[in-house]
Scaffold this motif. Sequence first.
Motif, PDB file in Angstrom:
ATOM      1  N   UNK A   1      14.391   4.066   2.589  1.00 53.27           N
ATOM      2  CA  UNK A   1      13.085   4.731   2.643  1.00 53.27           C
ATOM      3  C   UNK A   1      12.150   4.108   1.602  1.00 53.27           C
ATOM      4  N   UNK A   2      12.681   3.906   0.403  1.00 55.78           N
ATOM      5  CA  UNK A   2      11.895   3.301  -0.680  1.00 55.78           C
ATOM      6  C   UNK A   2      11.500   1.870  -0.371  1.00 55.78           C
ATOM      7  N   UNK A   3      12.216   1.231   0.531  1.00 55.62           N
ATOM      8  CA  UNK A   3      11.849  -0.124   0.943  1.00 55.62           C
ATOM      9  C   UNK A   3      10.821  -0.097   2.066  1.00 55.62           C
ATOM     10  N   UNK A   4      11.009   0.874   2.955  1.00 58.02           N
ATOM     11  CA  UNK A   4      10.143   0.922   4.142  1.00 58.02           C
ATOM     12  C   UNK A   4       8.693   1.211   3.765  1.00 58.02           C
ATOM     13  N   UNK A   5       8.484   2.093   2.789  1.00 55.81           N
ATOM     14  CA  UNK A   5       7.102   2.458   2.425  1.00 55.81           C
ATOM     15  C   UNK A   5       6.277   1.239   2.009  1.00 55.81           C
ATOM     16  N   UNK A   6       6.715   0.495   0.970  1.00 55.67           N
ATOM     17  CA  UNK A   6       5.905  -0.671   0.587  1.00 55.67           C
ATOM     18  C   UNK A   6       5.864  -1.755   1.666  1.00 55.67           C
ATOM     19  N   UNK A   7       6.905  -1.813   2.514  1.00 54.91           N
ATOM     20  CA  UNK A   7       6.897  -2.842   3.559  1.00 54.91           C
ATOM     21  C   UNK A   7       5.733  -2.628   4.512  1.00 54.91           C
ATOM     22  N   UNK A   8       5.289  -1.372   4.622  1.00 62.50           N
ATOM     23  CA  UNK A   8       4.135  -1.103   5.463  1.00 62.50           C
ATOM     24  C   UNK A   8       2.893  -0.826   4.619  1.00 62.50           C
ATOM     25  N   UNK A   9       2.872  -1.447   3.457  1.00 65.91           N
ATOM     26  CA  UNK A   9       1.644  -1.459   2.677  1.00 65.91           C
ATOM     27  C   UNK A   9       1.403  -0.225   1.841  1.00 65.91           C
ATOM     28  N   UNK A  10       2.401   0.637   1.662  1.00 62.54           N
ATOM     29  CA  UNK A  10       2.174   1.863   0.922  1.00 62.54           C
ATOM     30  C   UNK A  10       2.742   1.741  -0.492  1.00 62.54           C
ATOM     31  N   UNK A  11       1.866   1.497  -1.446  1.00 65.39           N
ATOM     32  CA  UNK A  11       2.290   1.400  -2.843  1.00 65.39           C
ATOM     33  C   UNK A  11       1.167   1.992  -3.689  1.00 65.39           C
ATOM     34  N   UNK A  12       1.143   3.328  -3.773  1.00 64.71           N
ATOM     35  CA  UNK A  12      -0.024   4.014  -4.344  1.00 64.71           C
ATOM     36  C   UNK A  12      -0.381   3.515  -5.743  1.00 64.71           C
TER      37      UNK A  12
ATOM     38  N   UNK B   1      -0.055  -0.433   6.836  1.00 65.33           N
ATOM     39  CA  UNK B   1      -0.720  -1.683   7.137  1.00 65.33           C
ATOM     40  C   UNK B   1       0.349  -2.717   7.440  1.00 65.33           C
ATOM     41  N   UNK B   2      -0.030  -3.726   8.185  1.00 66.36           N
ATOM     42  CA  UNK B   2       0.940  -4.756   8.538  1.00 66.36           C
ATOM     43  C   UNK B   2       0.768  -6.006   7.672  1.00 66.36           C
ATOM     44  N   UNK B   3      -0.117  -5.892   6.660  1.00 69.43           N
ATOM     45  CA  UNK B   3      -0.370  -7.059   5.817  1.00 69.43           C
ATOM     46  C   UNK B   3       0.889  -7.631   5.178  1.00 69.43           C
ATOM     47  N   UNK B   4       1.817  -6.758   4.670  1.00 69.76           N
ATOM     48  CA  UNK B   4       3.025  -7.345   4.073  1.00 69.76           C
ATOM     49  C   UNK B   4       3.765  -8.255   5.050  1.00 69.76           C
ATOM     50  N   UNK B   5       3.824  -7.860   6.309  1.00 70.08           N
ATOM     51  CA  UNK B   5       4.522  -8.708   7.281  1.00 70.08           C
ATOM     52  C   UNK B   5       3.735  -9.979   7.558  1.00 70.08           C
ATOM     53  N   UNK B   6       2.387  -9.858   7.535  1.00 69.29           N
ATOM     54  CA  UNK B   6       1.582 -11.063   7.703  1.00 69.29           C
ATOM     55  C   UNK B   6       1.856 -12.025   6.559  1.00 69.29           C
ATOM     56  N   UNK B   7       1.932 -11.473   5.334  1.00 66.77           N
ATOM     57  CA  UNK B   7       2.243 -12.319   4.179  1.00 66.77           C
ATOM     58  C   UNK B   7       3.601 -12.978   4.346  1.00 66.77           C
ATOM     59  N   UNK B   8       4.562 -12.192   4.823  1.00 66.72           N
ATOM     60  CA  UNK B   8       5.924 -12.700   4.988  1.00 66.72           C
ATOM     61  C   UNK B   8       5.956 -13.841   6.012  1.00 66.72           C
ATOM     62  N   UNK B   9       5.290 -13.604   7.164  1.00 69.38           N
ATOM     63  CA  UNK B   9       5.342 -14.626   8.197  1.00 69.38           C
ATOM     64  C   UNK B   9       4.471 -15.827   7.851  1.00 69.38           C
ATOM     65  N   UNK B  10       3.594 -15.654   6.840  1.00 70.92           N
ATOM     66  CA  UNK B  10       2.791 -16.784   6.392  1.00 70.92           C
ATOM     67  C   UNK B  10       3.533 -17.678   5.408  1.00 70.92           C
TER      68      UNK B  10
ATOM     69  N   UNK C   1       2.839 -10.528  -9.602  1.00 71.41           N
ATOM     70  CA  UNK C   1       1.796 -10.137  -8.661  1.00 71.41           C
ATOM     71  C   UNK C   1       2.344  -9.037  -7.759  1.00 71.41           C
ATOM     72  N   UNK C   2       1.729  -7.839  -7.889  1.00 76.57           N
ATOM     73  CA  UNK C   2       2.264  -6.672  -7.187  1.00 76.57           C
ATOM     74  C   UNK C   2       2.328  -6.844  -5.680  1.00 76.57           C
ATOM     75  N   UNK C   3       1.361  -7.558  -5.109  1.00 83.04           N
ATOM     76  CA  UNK C   3       1.327  -7.659  -3.653  1.00 83.04           C
ATOM     77  C   UNK C   3       2.573  -8.387  -3.147  1.00 83.04           C
ATOM     78  N   UNK C   4       3.191  -9.191  -4.023  1.00 86.09           N
ATOM     79  CA  UNK C   4       4.421  -9.883  -3.638  1.00 86.09           C
ATOM     80  C   UNK C   4       5.556  -8.896  -3.373  1.00 86.09           C
TER      81      UNK C   4
END
Lengths: 558, 399
Positions: free
Chosen positions: A22-33, A41-50, A245-248
């Motif tokens: 659960x703690x992994x799934x939240x940030x994987x979908x962009x949730x890191x308050x 958001x799907x940005x983390x996956x976009x970053x991953x596939x980039x 870098x937190x977004x990583x």
Amino acid sequence: MLRFLPALTLLAMLGPVIAGLWGTALPAFGHLPAAGLTGPSLDPFRGLFGWAGLGAAVRLSVMTGLIATSVSLAIVVFITAGWSGTRSFRMLERMLSPLLSVPHAAAAFGLAFLIAPSGWVARLLSPALTGWDRPPDLLIVQDPLGLAMIAGLVVKEVPFLLLMTIAAMGQAQPRRSLLVAQSLGYGRLTGWLKTVFPRVYTQIRLPVYVVIAYSMSIVDVAVILGPSTPPTLSVQIVKWMSDPDLSMRLTGAAAALLQLALVIGALGFWWCGERIVARLGDRWIMSGRRGQFDAPIRIFSLGLGSISAVAILFGLAGLAVWSFAAFWSFPNVLPDSFTLRTWDRHGPDAIATLGETFFVAGIAVLLALVLVLGCLEAEHRSGRGLTRRGLWLLYLPLLVPQTAFLPGLQTLLLNLGADVGRLPVIFAHLVFVLPYVFLSLGDPWRSWDVRYTTVAGALGARPRTVFWRVRVPMLLRPILTATAVGIAVSVGQYLATLLIGGGRVSTLTTEAVALASGGDRRAIGVYGLMQTLAALVPFTLALIIPTILWRNRRGLHD
Amino acid sequence: MKHLTLIAALVAPTFALANPDPSDWDAVTTQASGQTVYWNAWGGSTTTNDFLAWVGDRVLEDYGVVLEHVKLTDTADAVTRVLSEKQAGEDDDGAIDLIWINGSNFAAMKDADLLFGPYAEQLPNWAVVDVDGKTVQTDFTVPVEGYESPWAMAQVVFVHNTATMPETLGSMDALLEWAQANPGRFSYPQPPDFLGTTFLKQALVDILDDPSVLQSPATDENYDVVTGPLWAYLDALTPHLWRMGRAYPATGTAMFPLIADGELDLSISFSPGAASTAISNFELPDTVRTFVLDKGTIGNASFVAIPYNSGSAAGAMVVANFLMSPEAQARAQDPNILGYGTVLDMDALSADERAAFDALELGIATLSPAELGSVQAEPHPSWATRIADDWAERYGTGQ
């Protein structure tokens, strides 16, 4: 009280896994308050596939996992098929069992020093046979295909699968089947494969799945033997998780979910493979062919099995020599001279770390024993055995890749305000220690003759008395073995200690892997050896203690 | 009203505990006594680990501060830790009290308000630090402003084994020519390792005719133009690296065994005395020497910083101050111990204190301060970050 123990055990085993996912799934979908990011958001996956290295990293994880498992399983099956019941087999078994407890990292260090271009093998052959007066510029360790890493995994998984197979054979009654097959003119190997293997494989299936999941997501062996341009997906996840870098971290969390999907995919792939092998095997059995290649396969498999055992032993010997080495350069087979300096420098620290390692392992194993013995006793008294589904639950923490749930667990623990330190680490270790203790204790516990209970009951003993005064003493040997298994599992934990301990808890394994990046082979030698001792000594004690305690109770010796 | 005073009285000590005032040194030392300081520092070098253990013994003896070295494989781990603590609301007693930090991580933490301070210039030993002669008030061009305190000077040197490579090289172009003639005998740690990134910066600084552009932050406009020559250089160099650039050593010290085995003839170090120290520890052959480039090499100071949420900031300041003491500095400069350059101003020391430095033998592979020549300035961290990222994209993913 006893009634709640099975539920408590499940909670201790699966709670952290589920919470961590659960703690992994939240940030994987962009949730890191805390980083000001709210999902979904799907940005983390976009970053991953980039990430340019994704293809190679994924390929590496999947291939190393599947190849290491296939090779280990093939070696084990052919050795067992060709040699079980012989003296060579017993010798190999005796050689391999202690190697089971050698921590992965120590085995990997030893192997690296054996096979590197400047390693022991090259030193033995140089310059006389090879003409090398300097090490050749060959990419052996850290090769892009991960072959060195596969070798490192195979030498560790062969003992594991072999012992699992031997345990499974007890219930498969191979002797009779083999006798019938042989009397029908089948060779030993072909006969075993056709009559015994299908039954044995059903028993070792879950352990095989564990090997797949473990090999695909292991971090310490991959750091030591695996490539770095790019590394395996799991290593890259740990890198992302520790990027300033937190977004990583979001990318890392997305990658962790991908890792989970990969493992599920690989298990599915293997499951399909099982079906195909079963279909082909049926046809092969029905064809009635007696087999022609028995002899070469027998020799070849025993050779591979022995090499894998010898590789670990010589690797450990290499660590020992390095820890006492003064200057030692290529192509000298031994150092210029020996010195105690490295042990003087690192010995005291290593011993202090050993204390910490045993403290964590001791408490985790003690908790595991209480829970497992409680479960088994509850099972015995209620008369309800472990179902197939129960067995799956038991294996679940070993099947979920560590890199998928441990980073999430770390974030959750912080959110709860749980102080970092030993306690969370102990509970994280418990997740892995529990299943192994359960598995190693379950069979001997259940095969104990229950008529002793009847006899003791007839003499007026209550269930509690039977448990403490009859069953536990009689099963002392398996209990001690389970303890040793649990300690070895705890000693070997790298990621659980590193991530959950926040660096404040250092065990021999985390210290050794931290030293790996510095490349000081002498210090690595000291820590690698200490790590091996920490895992081996409990096993030795588990053998010796019952022998001493029961020296005048011949019936209690196996 | 009475209640408020009571509450204030109850709250006040905790408040003071959380925020020790660096200028009141007596209060700091009083508060520090009994505190445990978790110092997160790279743990891959056994000589550094030994030195940190000695620092721990000394601060326990003099100040009653318990120092625990948390051995990192990557300093960024510590930064992440503080970040995740902030996100979890752990603002009072984080896991980290002191970090051995480098320029880019410092810039990141300072930017995100994750540091305690300013404190460095209030420490008693700041008085003997060589503020004018050494770059202790900027870190990778970023103003320090007292948020970290220096404890060692570092400068890039090239480490070569004279038994197999007698010549020294004067420039990065000469290095390329040499590598082409001697394939497989040179490597550098894989970026984003600190030393690996430093090698890239060193290459860029040396290739550019005028490296002054690197002193301001990189912009989208000038980045490609400025770094173009670097990528051309690396494209030419990489096939001639150790393992043809398909694998890299993890860190600087991981290259020592490669030199000892004869796999490498040449490597790079950020510590002028490290080679001598490694020789005395049997890690390098005694034929190893060091050299610097004709135009000089990159140099900077090593710093320690205290996270904003350290629960033992007083203890951490005591350690930071002790690191700048003549005693610790002389020991760090001893090549048999660490071989790190001092941050102190020799003229500010007493005769006795100076004698300890004068008595040091620099070691056979260590260049004298004169031989080390001029120090090139570190580029702004924005360059290092982008270069390391691009490097990973170009050479770190097997493309």
